[in-house]
Write a protein that holds these residues in place. Sequence first.
Motif, PDB file in Angstrom:
ATOM      1  N   GLU A  60       0.801  -1.227   0.000  1.00 51.29           N
ATOM      2  CA  GLU A  60       0.000   0.000   0.000  1.00 51.29           C
ATOM      3  C   GLU A  60       0.832   1.274   0.000  1.00 51.29           C
ATOM      4  O   GLU A  60       0.372   2.338  -0.433  1.00 51.29           O
ATOM      5  N   GLU A 116       2.714   1.196  -3.995  1.00 53.21           N
ATOM      6  CA  GLU A 116       2.017   0.755  -5.196  1.00 53.21           C
ATOM      7  C   GLU A 116       1.951   1.845  -6.260  1.00 53.21           C
ATOM      8  O   GLU A 116       2.207   1.591  -7.455  1.00 53.21           O
ATOM      9  N   PRO A 138      -3.419  -4.785  -1.403  1.00 55.76           N
ATOM     10  CA  PRO A 138      -3.097  -3.889  -2.515  1.00 55.76           C
ATOM     11  C   PRO A 138      -3.139  -4.604  -3.864  1.00 55.76           C
ATOM     12  O   PRO A 138      -3.171  -5.828  -3.930  1.00 55.76           O
TER      13      PRO A 138
END
Length: 282
Positions: A58, A61, A92
Amino acid sequence: MSASLFIVATPIGNLADLSDRARTTLAEVDLIAAEDTRHSRKLLDHFGIHTSMVSLHEHNEASRVPGLVKRLCAGESIALISDAGTPLVSDPGQRLVVAAAAAGIVVSPVPGPCAALAALSVSGLDTRHFWFEGFLPARSTLRHKRLESLAKIEATLVFYVAPHRLSEVLADMSKVLGSARRAVLARELSKLHEQVYRGSLESLQADVAHDAMMSKGEMVVLVAGAAEAIAEPGEVDAMARILLEHLSAKNAAQVLRRLTGIPRNKAYALTQRIAAGNGENT
């Protein structure tokens, strides 16, 4: 292997749950994008897979996606995996999938384990209609607000809960959704200490307070939807009669309360009445 982005599900506990197709895919792609490379390395080493890895989580990304899409467009194949289960389910990867698809890259799922569906399948709650919520907000005020928006949904509610927040989450659920609403706590699914607890939100909250083991490991909490929050009277009566074939009225009442979410005094009164009618010793 032609340029493709594979979304590969990995075990949520038992390594034997990695499918042959997933194993082959991870071994043959040019690169594996993993949520935590150190965690995933243990899985790959177990199966003798030596494919190169890069982290995708997260926090990185957004910056990592352009480079990965460039490699896909150059003809390479990439597999996306999370720490456990099916990627993008509270993990994610959405940015990468959207960007790859927009670039004309084939995005292909390699299905497998998913903690939410595994828990739902053994919950005994409605499996035809369910709402996957994932993790609730960490702050209690925001959590209350979110639960209030879910309170009237007529479908089984499925949550991921961090172990250190289990007690406070159950307390908030009990307060907002109603303490008598039926619920299930599934922990350590597919692992050695797998356990599934069924009862009302009130009873689960009480059990967690007295059993430290219930707050350990990976867990899924499922709550009955508004339409079936409490079992119908006929269903409760039938359950009570079946339980009384094997248990005393007192013990049957305890189990009945946990299965249906009805108040303790009503469960006891019902089992006492049925037992007395059957001429049994209570």
